[in-house]
Scaffold this motif. Structure first.
Motif, PDB file in Angstrom:
ATOM      1  N   LEU A   1       0.837  -1.213   0.000  1.00 35.74           N
ATOM      2  CA  LEU A   1       0.000   0.000   0.000  1.00 35.74           C
ATOM      3  C   LEU A   1       0.867   1.256   0.000  1.00 35.74           C
ATOM      4  O   LEU A   1       0.573   2.224  -0.738  1.00 35.74           O
ATOM      5  CB  LEU A   1      -0.925  -0.014   1.216  1.00 35.74           C
ATOM      6  N   GLU A   2       1.886   1.207   0.827  1.00 32.53           N
ATOM      7  CA  GLU A   2       2.781   2.370   0.859  1.00 32.53           C
ATOM      8  C   GLU A   2       3.445   2.588  -0.498  1.00 32.53           C
ATOM      9  O   GLU A   2       3.612   3.719  -0.979  1.00 32.53           O
ATOM     10  CB  GLU A   2       3.821   2.174   1.955  1.00 32.53           C
ATOM     11  N   GLN A   3       3.843   1.460  -1.111  1.00 34.41           N
ATOM     12  CA  GLN A   3       4.489   1.571  -2.426  1.00 34.41           C
ATOM     13  C   GLN A   3       3.520   2.108  -3.469  1.00 34.41           C
ATOM     14  O   GLN A   3       3.881   2.917  -4.338  1.00 34.41           O
ATOM     15  CB  GLN A   3       5.001   0.184  -2.839  1.00 34.41           C
TER      16      GLN A   3
ATOM     17  N   ASP B   1      -5.491   9.223 -13.864  1.00 37.86           N
ATOM     18  CA  ASP B   1      -6.617   9.854 -13.172  1.00 37.86           C
ATOM     19  C   ASP B   1      -7.063   9.020 -11.967  1.00 37.86           C
ATOM     20  O   ASP B   1      -6.614   7.894 -11.739  1.00 37.86           O
ATOM     21  CB  ASP B   1      -7.777  10.066 -14.149  1.00 37.86           C
ATOM     22  N   ASN B   2      -7.910   9.629 -11.254  1.00 38.38           N
ATOM     23  CA  ASN B   2      -8.357   8.997  -9.988  1.00 38.38           C
ATOM     24  C   ASN B   2      -9.077   7.667 -10.210  1.00 38.38           C
ATOM     25  O   ASN B   2      -8.958   6.733  -9.402  1.00 38.38           O
ATOM     26  CB  ASN B   2      -9.286   9.964  -9.258  1.00 38.38           C
ATOM     27  N   GLU B   3      -9.810   7.567 -11.331  1.00 37.49           N
ATOM     28  CA  GLU B   3     -10.541   6.306 -11.550  1.00 37.49           C
ATOM     29  C   GLU B   3      -9.586   5.151 -11.808  1.00 37.49           C
ATOM     30  O   GLU B   3      -9.774   4.033 -11.305  1.00 37.49           O
ATOM     31  CB  GLU B   3     -11.480   6.480 -12.735  1.00 37.49           C
ATOM     32  N   ASN B   4      -8.563   5.461 -12.625  1.00 36.75           N
ATOM     33  CA  ASN B   4      -7.586   4.414 -12.889  1.00 36.75           C
ATOM     34  C   ASN B   4      -6.841   3.988 -11.617  1.00 36.75           C
ATOM     35  O   ASN B   4      -6.501   2.830 -11.423  1.00 36.75           O
ATOM     36  CB  ASN B   4      -6.587   4.886 -13.954  1.00 36.75           C
ATOM     37  N   LYS B   5      -6.580   5.018 -10.804  1.00 33.95           N
ATOM     38  CA  LYS B   5      -5.917   4.694  -9.539  1.00 33.95           C
ATOM     39  C   LYS B   5      -6.772   3.761  -8.686  1.00 33.95           C
ATOM     40  O   LYS B   5      -6.276   2.807  -8.067  1.00 33.95           O
ATOM     41  CB  LYS B   5      -5.613   5.960  -8.756  1.00 33.95           C
TER      42      LYS B   5
ATOM     43  N   GLU C   1      -7.752  -1.554  -6.439  1.00 33.98           N
ATOM     44  CA  GLU C   1      -8.645  -2.699  -6.178  1.00 33.98           C
ATOM     45  C   GLU C   1      -8.072  -3.985  -6.781  1.00 33.98           C
ATOM     46  O   GLU C   1      -8.130  -5.058  -6.172  1.00 33.98           O
ATOM     47  CB  GLU C   1     -10.033  -2.414  -6.754  1.00 33.98           C
ATOM     48  N   GLN C   2      -7.551  -3.828  -8.037  1.00 41.96           N
ATOM     49  CA  GLN C   2      -6.993  -5.025  -8.685  1.00 41.96           C
ATOM     50  C   GLN C   2      -5.789  -5.555  -7.922  1.00 41.96           C
ATOM     51  O   GLN C   2      -5.618  -6.761  -7.723  1.00 41.96           O
ATOM     52  CB  GLN C   2      -6.608  -4.673 -10.129  1.00 41.96           C
TER      53      GLN C   2
END
Length: 344
Positions: free
Chosen positions: A159-161, A173-177, A182-183
């Motif tokens: 998560l940190e990475q 963009d935020n959606e891709n992030k 999630e993936q």
């Protein structure tokens, strides 16, 4: 015969009763055995239990009140009551039964020892299995906790990475992030689950295999050592019992042989002891051996020799003689030595 008795009883003062061995056997013990009248009153009658209850000086004084007046020899008919043949057979049967009981008891002890050894091994095996199950459960719990911690640490690191990557990749963009996160999260959970299950199965299989192999080897070794020790112990015990039985039989034979030559007197008062040598007596009419005597010496206490001695007279029995009174009656002559002291 009455005239002869009266003549003997009317002998003058100073007369001494001094029959020889042949006369003692023929006219005195012979008549006693045949239940015929015995000449004179020179031989007293007494049971063996009474005769061997007191030391010789007491017996002489009790049955011959005037024994202190110059006399040094006294004569007694002593009656011995021996065991019957039936009682002897019963004694032999009891010995056979005792030997059989001992054999059965040894076999039972051997069987009990084998059963006890097997029972102990089974109980020990159950206890070992219970301990192994407790250890396995504890190891599983520790392993799961460690895997859980590792997964949490790995997730934190990922998560940190990801956060650092998200900051660097401003173009995304935020959606891709969100999709990427999630993936990644799903992939991590799937990998963690697969790793956890695989690791768990491998550890369980390896641990169970090692523990089962070690337990079997330990059990086989313990059973072999325990059974070999039990067999060795049983063989040693059997050898010890046989050796002890042989020694007891040899000691008993020695004691029996010594008892034949010893006559105990009272409760630790003393004893008459003989070498066991028979002195044979010859009939003066036909020059044939028909009797014998055994010489004894009286010992005071546990072994102090005294001047008292005695001769024990017996008839020789031929195979066709069935008179039981020959076994019941013996004639005993007690003699007092010149160095007699009243204290002994």
């Amino acid at each position: 015969m009455g005239c002869e008795f009266r003549y003997v009883n009317e002998l003058p003062v100073g007369y001494r009763f001094r029959p020889n061995d042949d006369e003692l056997m023929e006219y005195y013990l012979g008549n006693k055995v045949l239940d015929k009248p015995v000449p004179g009153k020179g031989v007293k009658t007494i049971d063996a239990d009474e005769f061997y209850k007191d030391p010789p000086h007491i017996i002489v004084k009790k049955y011959n009140p005037l024994s202190e007046i110059g006399e040094r020899e006294w004569y007694f008919f002593v009656r011995h009551v021996k065991k019957t043949a039936n009682k002897q057979q019963e004694g032999k049967k009891e010995e056979i039964v005792d030997d059989e009981n001992k054999r059965v008891l040894l076999e039972q002890k051997k069987e009990n020892q084998e059963n006890n050894a097997i029972t102990v091994l089974l109980e020990q095996n159950e206890k070992n299995q219970e301990k192994e199950e407790i250890v396995d459960d504890e190891n599983k719990r520790v392993l799961l906790e460690q895997i859980k911690k590792n997964q949490e640490n790995n997730a934190t690191v990922l998560l940190e990475q990801n956060e650092k990557n998200q900051e660097k990749e401003e173009i995304v963009d935020n959606e891709n992030k969100r999709v990427l996160l999630e993936q990644n999260k799903k992939d991590q959970e799937t990998k963690a689950t697969v790793l956890l299950e695989g690791s768990k199965k491998n550890q369980e299989n390896n641990k169970a295999t090692v523990l089962l192999q070690g337990s079997k080897k330990n059990q086989e070794n313990k059973a072999t050592v325990s059974l070999e020790g039990s067999k060795t112990s049983q063989e040693n015990k059997a050898t010890f019992l046989l050796d002890g039985s042989k020694k007891n039989q040899e000691n008993k034979a020695t004691i029996d042989e010594e008892n034949k030559n010893v006559r105990r007197v009272g409760d630790r008062i003393g004893y008459w002891k003989s070498t066991g040598i028979k002195e044979y007596i010859i009939n003066g009419d036909n020059n044939k051996v028909f009797a014998f005597k055994i010489h004894f010496t009286f010992y005071k206490g546990i072994g102090k020799i005294t001047p008292w001695t005695m001769d024990e007279y017996h008839f020789l029995k031929s195979p066709n003689q069935e008179n039981q009174r020959m076994d019941e009656w013996v004639l005993i002559k007690i003699m007092r030595g010149k160095d007699y002291n009243k204290c002994c």
